[in-house]
Design an enzyme around this catalytic site. Structure first.
Site, PDB file in Angstrom:
ATOM      1  N   HIS B  60       0.822  -1.205   0.000  1.00 27.10           N
ATOM      2  CA  HIS B  60       0.000   0.000   0.000  1.00 27.10           C
ATOM      3  C   HIS B  60       0.862   1.263   0.000  1.00 27.10           C
ATOM      4  O   HIS B  60       0.577   2.222  -0.709  1.00 27.10           O
ATOM      5  CB  HIS B  60      -0.905  -0.008   1.232  1.00 27.10           C
ATOM      6  CG  HIS B  60      -1.848   1.144   1.314  1.00 27.10           C
ATOM      7  ND1 HIS B  60      -3.102   1.114   0.743  1.00 27.10           N
ATOM      8  CD2 HIS B  60      -1.720   2.357   1.884  1.00 27.10           C
ATOM      9  CE1 HIS B  60      -3.698   2.257   0.967  1.00 27.10           C
ATOM     10  NE2 HIS B  60      -2.891   3.040   1.663  1.00 27.10           N
ATOM     11  N   GLU B 106      -8.792   7.731  -4.550  1.00 27.19           N
ATOM     12  CA  GLU B 106      -8.124   6.721  -3.743  1.00 27.19           C
ATOM     13  C   GLU B 106      -9.120   5.627  -3.377  1.00 27.19           C
ATOM     14  O   GLU B 106     -10.309   5.871  -3.257  1.00 27.19           O
ATOM     15  CB  GLU B 106      -7.562   7.373  -2.472  1.00 27.19           C
ATOM     16  CG  GLU B 106      -6.398   6.611  -1.896  1.00 27.19           C
ATOM     17  CD  GLU B 106      -5.595   7.463  -0.927  1.00 27.19           C
ATOM     18  OE1 GLU B 106      -4.518   7.929  -1.314  1.00 27.19           O
ATOM     19  OE2 GLU B 106      -6.060   7.658   0.198  1.00 27.19           O
ATOM     20  N   HIS B 108     -10.605   2.531  -0.876  1.00 22.90           N
ATOM     21  CA  HIS B 108     -10.697   2.049   0.497  1.00 22.90           C
ATOM     22  C   HIS B 108     -11.504   0.755   0.494  1.00 22.90           C
ATOM     23  O   HIS B 108     -12.492   0.600   1.202  1.00 22.90           O
ATOM     24  CB  HIS B 108     -11.322   3.109   1.419  1.00 22.90           C
ATOM     25  CG  HIS B 108     -10.532   3.336   2.664  1.00 22.90           C
ATOM     26  ND1 HIS B 108     -11.070   3.582   3.892  1.00 22.90           N
ATOM     27  CD2 HIS B 108      -9.187   3.350   2.862  1.00 22.90           C
ATOM     28  CE1 HIS B 108     -10.113   3.754   4.792  1.00 22.90           C
ATOM     29  NE2 HIS B 108      -8.961   3.604   4.182  1.00 22.90           N
ATOM     30  N   HIS B 110     -10.697  -2.700   1.022  1.00 23.52           N
ATOM     31  CA  HIS B 110     -10.644  -3.748   2.043  1.00 23.52           C
ATOM     32  C   HIS B 110     -11.305  -3.319   3.347  1.00 23.52           C
ATOM     33  O   HIS B 110     -12.092  -4.075   3.905  1.00 23.52           O
ATOM     34  CB  HIS B 110      -9.197  -4.194   2.256  1.00 23.52           C
ATOM     35  CG  HIS B 110      -8.579  -4.798   1.034  1.00 23.52           C
ATOM     36  ND1 HIS B 110      -7.959  -4.038   0.068  1.00 23.52           N
ATOM     37  CD2 HIS B 110      -8.514  -6.075   0.601  1.00 23.52           C
ATOM     38  CE1 HIS B 110      -7.540  -4.840  -0.892  1.00 23.52           C
ATOM     39  NE2 HIS B 110      -7.857  -6.079  -0.601  1.00 23.52           N
ATOM     40  N   ARG B 129      -8.090  14.724   3.355  1.00 24.09           N
ATOM     41  CA  ARG B 129      -6.869  15.233   3.998  1.00 24.09           C
ATOM     42  C   ARG B 129      -5.711  15.337   3.007  1.00 24.09           C
ATOM     43  O   ARG B 129      -4.868  16.226   3.116  1.00 24.09           O
ATOM     44  CB  ARG B 129      -6.476  14.349   5.186  1.00 24.09           C
ATOM     45  CG  ARG B 129      -7.315  14.598   6.433  1.00 24.09           C
ATOM     46  CD  ARG B 129      -6.698  13.938   7.666  1.00 24.09           C
ATOM     47  NE  ARG B 129      -6.447  12.524   7.486  1.00 24.09           N
ATOM     48  CZ  ARG B 129      -7.367  11.566   7.556  1.00 24.09           C
ATOM     49  NH1 ARG B 129      -8.623  11.886   7.814  1.00 24.09           N
ATOM     50  NH2 ARG B 129      -7.048  10.287   7.386  1.00 24.09           N
ATOM     51  N   ASP B 130      -5.662  14.408   2.038  1.00 28.19           N
ATOM     52  CA  ASP B 130      -4.633  14.518   0.994  1.00 28.19           C
ATOM     53  C   ASP B 130      -4.757  15.853   0.263  1.00 28.19           C
ATOM     54  O   ASP B 130      -3.763  16.510  -0.053  1.00 28.19           O
ATOM     55  CB  ASP B 130      -4.795  13.392  -0.037  1.00 28.19           C
ATOM     56  CG  ASP B 130      -4.104  12.104   0.401  1.00 28.19           C
ATOM     57  OD1 ASP B 130      -3.212  12.170   1.261  1.00 28.19           O
ATOM     58  OD2 ASP B 130      -4.462  11.038  -0.131  1.00 28.19           O
ATOM     59  N   SER B 553      -4.815  -0.467  -5.931  1.00 28.23           N
ATOM     60  CA  SER B 553      -5.324  -1.388  -4.924  1.00 28.23           C
ATOM     61  C   SER B 553      -5.163  -2.809  -5.433  1.00 28.23           C
ATOM     62  O   SER B 553      -5.871  -3.228  -6.354  1.00 28.23           O
ATOM     63  CB  SER B 553      -6.795  -1.083  -4.617  1.00 28.23           C
ATOM     64  OG  SER B 553      -7.296  -2.035  -3.701  1.00 28.23           O
TER      65      SER B 553
END
Lengths: 226, 744
Positions: B60, B106, B108, B110, B129-130, B553
């Protein structure tokens, strides 16, 4: 000098800047008010905007009620200053006992965002004089806890005294009793609305232009009172 | 009463006891990776160092299996708008002389399978936040969701939780959700995909870097307290395949608090406005470890950290837990000593906890102390930059030939007008084509008062800086196409997202992606991945747009069975005048209806093949980049009342949506080949309406684009002349009823 409308920012307020833009569009001066200050900065009217004040922890609006600024808001409302609570702001007004009843989890249990048709039921408040009685207007609703609830006696009194301000038509988004979308206090200066008039001021970025009349109404009201 | 602090494994211990057996395999490290860590340190790692390497060298964080392929994105021409790109928290694109936007998608996946609400919620929180860390105010989000078969029990559990999580976090944060997609396919049974995109706006001079520069500068951690949630999230969840132990991994999922993120956002923006920040990094996957090692490595200096200064939720936490926690809503700022008091006061005003936890040093080393004892002493680049890189074996799966030979073009077709009508109704009611309002009505699309277009429109369109400037965003993917041919499938995702931006009248200028595939240790999956990257890189070169960032991913598989490889592509477009945007719905009775682009007999991988025959085989639609660019040019210039992309569900779906948007019917004539015209999913097409058909035809002729005048807007039914008609009420019932019936 244009009339000054204060817009309170609590931690977690979201539509505060949006309301300030709407006030400006209507020709007023928007004044930011901070939750922690006991100072209304000389404003002529106040809006409690939507959002999730203090994360809506405990219960929507329950913590905001105890913010220092709310002591001043409650006092000003008692003196007759126009106060509008939108969405989370409506919840804060109920928690502050400026308006009767409560707003519970939506009947469908989901958050609902949609363009909502409304019928104007009262133009006798400081915020609705510029609307047409019985008119159909459109404004967005966007909330998870908007089901207006009160005991039958309170509901009957609100209806009897003409204090239901707007009602949902063409479908009730949240199971509100008697399709109530907004109410006012006995004096007609404090109004709570679940729909968002600030997102109905410019069709380019909102559901319609119908909401602008609410902000225009209060500017007229405060000029008239001055 | 005093309690003796628990013994910790210090650097001194590591020197004194070099042969201690260490649980590197349980942390997801291979034997040769462990050997490499020992080599880098010249000794065995301490317990803290071992957990730091295990998470920083996880798939990751290190992109160890993908890096050799992703270089192709870095090699693309940058264009003259890109201010920051791959390697930063998010790509940044100039939109005017003074303003820039930043955006990134991005995954998420899993965490969302293990705990759908929190997994999806923190997916939104992480990408926001990125964007914040780049110096931008986050202004919108989008989500791309994929679930298993609608009848699969997991799907019933996951859909309500994921949708509520995306909505719960984004709504409470005050970010409009302006679009995205939802799809269902049995290949995602047990492996849902939750990809989130965030867009931010910043003054160009406010662009931030994640660098710990300036010896003596202070390191401030602010936001939520650090707890035991999400420990090992990146190494345990995101870098390994699920076995049957799903629920046991729940502690590895983070728990989100959007209210905390909202006040952290406001405090951060105020720091930027006051010029208080030297460097900044969000805490996401790999938490504090990632933030300190990446900022220290990027600064090229050193950093000393007093780990026991970190505010904790549980006092009993051990130092390695503090280092690897993925507690949400935390940021790390590098601040000049004279600004520290102002930063702390500003955070206090917003109700945000802020603590000085370290200092930038000239030592060249990352040194971490815990109650006065040194527990970490490493060169930061060994964590952040020198991780392993694998060129894993690739092999085109042998089964692909048989799959591609099994063409949907050979399937039985409806033989009567009545059957054709029935199949149209089935296709537009299918979960992949139907009205997604059940999902999107749970998202606030109005907040911030800049949303010009949002779902169900083809792209989200946001006004920037009061207008008329705007940016358009679309996020698209199609796992079925990519299963049939990953190179073409990836290009189709890119082409669709670019087209969705172009139909609004915007010009596509930049790309982000989330590449979701199975295990990189499977050569067949690795081949799919390589083909996907090559496809996107070639497509971007043809469109002359850069890839500004994204995410990979891996390990989306159950046992040996991977998901359909699913590249999800986000395209950003610039709109010069949002007041002139083109919406998707038919606007006026009497307008002419035109089909732009060429329709071929392309039914393989189509929604029709799936709905009518539950068939997946053949070759996906071809991509013609010259035709796509010609289409973009026409969409930007021609006088259009509406424009709607054709993709999944073909013209059948596009006509349905264009009619239902404003409740205006249409009559179209499709000549011979009505079936192919309705259900083919050929790329490079758009359905438009206009009061000036001649002008549109002229524009198409000038651009070399095929253009067919097929009918007229009006009435209260969708009429296919000579074949059938469907009243809008019946059409709407089919199109809108599906998701509420499935999920309440």
């Amino acid at each position: 000098m244009p009339s000054a409308v204060g817009v309170v920012t609590f931690p977690g307020s979201l539509d505060d800047r949006d309301v300030m833009q709407a006030v400006s569009l209507a020709g007023g001066t928007a004044v930011p008010l901070w939750h922690g200050d006991s100072d209304l900065r000389g404003v002529d009217a106040i809006v409690l905007p939507g959002g999730f004040s203090y994360g809506d922890y405990l219960r929507c609006g329950a913590i905001a009620r105890f913010a220092p600024v709310m002591v001043e808001v409650v006092a000003a409302a008692g003196r007759g200053m126009p106060v509008l609570g939108i969405c989370n702001g409506f919840q804060v007004l109920c928690e502050s006992h400026l308006l009767p009843g409560a707003l519970l989890r939506n009947a469908g249990l989901h958050y609902v965002c949609r363009d909502q048709a409304l019928r104007v039921e009262s133009t006798a408040t400081a915020w609705t004089t510029g609307l047409e009685p019985g008119a159909r207007i459109v404004a967005p609703v966007k909330h998870g806890e908007g089901r207006y609830t009160a005991d039958t006696e309170t509901l009957d009194r609100l209806e009897g005294e003409g204090r239901v301000v707007v009602r949902y038509v063409e479908g009730n988004p949240n199971g509100s009793l008697r399709d109530i979308a907004g109410i006012t206090n006995e004096a007609g200066n404090v109004v709570g609305l679940m729909p968002h008039p600030e997102h109905a001021c410019d069709p380019l970025v909102g559901a319609s232009a119908d909401g602008l009349a609410l902000f225009a109404s209060v500017l007229t009201a405060v000029v008239g009172a001055a | 009463m005093t309690v003796a602090p628990p013994t910790v494994d210090t650097v001194a211990n590591a020197v004194d006891d070099p042969d201690l057996e260490q649980p590197y395999a349980e942390l997801g490290l291979a034997p040769d990776e462990y050997a490499r860590i020992r080599e880098a340190l010249g000794r065995r790692p301490t317990e803290c160092e071992l957990s730091m390497y295990s998470i920083m060298w996880s798939e990751h964080c290190s992109y160890k299996s993908s890096r050799v392929h992703l270089r192709q994105f870095g090699d693309l021409p940058k264009g003259d708008r890109m201010l920051a790109g791959i390697g930063e928290n998010a790509g940044v694109v100039a939109v005017s002389d003074t303003l820039a936007v930043t955006f990134k998608a991005e995954s998420h996946n899993h965490p969302s399978y293990v705990e759908p609400y929190q997994g999806a919620a923190t997916g939104v929180g992480g990408i926001v936040r990125d964007i914040l860390a780049m110096g931008a105010r986050p202004v919108a989000v989008m989500d791309s969701l994929r679930f298993g078969d609608v009848d699969h029990p997991d799907t019933r559990r996951l859909v309500p939780g994921v949708v509520a999580g995306v909505g719960g976090y984004g709504n409470c944060l005050g970010l409009p959700n302006v679009g995205g997609e939802i799809a269902f396919d049995p290949s995602y049974n047990g492996n849902p995909l939750v990809n989130a995109l965030c867009l931010g706006v910043l003054p160009r001079e406010r662009l931030q870097t994640a660098k710990a520069s300036g010896v003596g500068n202070q390191v401030i951690l602010y936001g939520a307290r650090t707890g035991r949630d999400g420990i090992g999230g990146v190494s345990v969840l995101a870098s390994a395949t699920f076995s049957d132990g799903g629920p046991a991994k729940r502690p590895a999922v983070q728990v989100g608090d959007p209210f905390q993120e909202k006040i952290v956002t406001e405090a951060t923006l105020e720091m930027y406005d006051r010029g208080l920040v030297v460097g900044i990094q969000d805490l996401g996957g790999a938490g504090f470890t990632c933030a300190i090692s990446e900022t220290a490595a990027a600064g090229g200096l050193g950093m000393h950290v007093t780990l026991d200064a970190v505010p904790l939720r549980e006092a009993s936490m051990e130092p390695w837990e503090v280092l690897s926690s993925e507690s949400q809503e935390r940021m790390l700022a590098i601040v000049a000593p004279e600004s520290v008091e102002e930063v702390l006061a500003l955070c206090h005003r917003w109700g945000v906890i802020a603590t000085v936890v370290g200092e930038v040093t000239g030592s060249g080393r990352l040194e971490v102390d815990w109650h006065g004892e040194r527990v970490v002493d490493v060169v930061p680049a060994t964590l952040a930059e020198d991780g392993p890189v694998y060129d894993r074996p690739l092999a085109r799966p042998a089964s692909l030939d048989a799959l591609q030979a099994d063409r949907a073009e050979d399937l039985p077709r409806p033989t009567s007008s009545a059957a054709l009508r029935a199949e149209l109704l089935r296709v537009v009611a299918s979960p992949n084509v139907c009205d997604p309002s059940w999902v999107t009505d749970q998202y606030d699309r109005y907040v911030l008062r800049d949303t010009v277009l949002a779902q169900p429109e083809d792209a989200g369109l946001l006004r920037i800086d009061g207008g008329p400037l705007g940016v358009a965003l679309a996020l698209d993917g199609n796992g079925r196409y990519a299963a049939l041919d990953p190179y073409v499938g990836a290009q189709l995702a890119l082409a669709e997202a670019a087209r969705n931006v172009a139909v609004t009248g915007a010009e596509p200028v930049a790309v982000t992606d989330c590449l979701n595939v199975g295990s990189p240790e499977d050569p067949g999956v690795m081949w799919q991945f390589a083909e996907i990257v090559r496809g996107i890189a070639d497509g971007c070169r043809a469109l002359e747009v850069p890839v500004t960032g994204g995410n990979v991913s891996f390990y989306n598989q159950t046992g040996d069975v991977p998901i359909n490889p699913t590249p999800v592509v986000g395209v950003l477009g610039i709109h010069s005048d949002v007041t002139a945007r083109t919406p998707m719905g038919f606007a006026r009775a009497g307008d002419a209806v035109l089909l732009l682009g060429t329709t071929r007999e392309e039914l393989s991988g189509s929604e029709w093949a799936w709905v009518a025959h539950r068939h997946l085989g053949g070759l996906p639609p071809a991509v013609d980049w010259a035709a796509e660019r010609a289409l973009h040019a026409v969409l930007a210039q021609a006088p259009l009342a509406s424009a709607h992309d054709l993709s999944t569900g073909g013209l059948a779906s596009a006509l349905t949506e264009a009619c239902l948007r404003n409740g205006l019917g249409a009559t179209v004539t499709l000549d011979d080949g009505t079936f192919v015209a309705l259900f083919s999913e050929s790329a490079g097409r758009a359905l438009v309406s206009t009061p000036s058909p001649e002008a549109v035809e002229d524009a198409c002729a000038a651009a070399g684009l095929a253009c067919l005048r097929i009918g007229e807007v009006g009435g209260t039914a969708l009429v296919v002349a000579g074949a059938f008609e469907i009243g809008l009420t019946e059409l709407a019932a089919a199109h809108t009823g599906t998701l509420p019936a499935l999920f309440g």
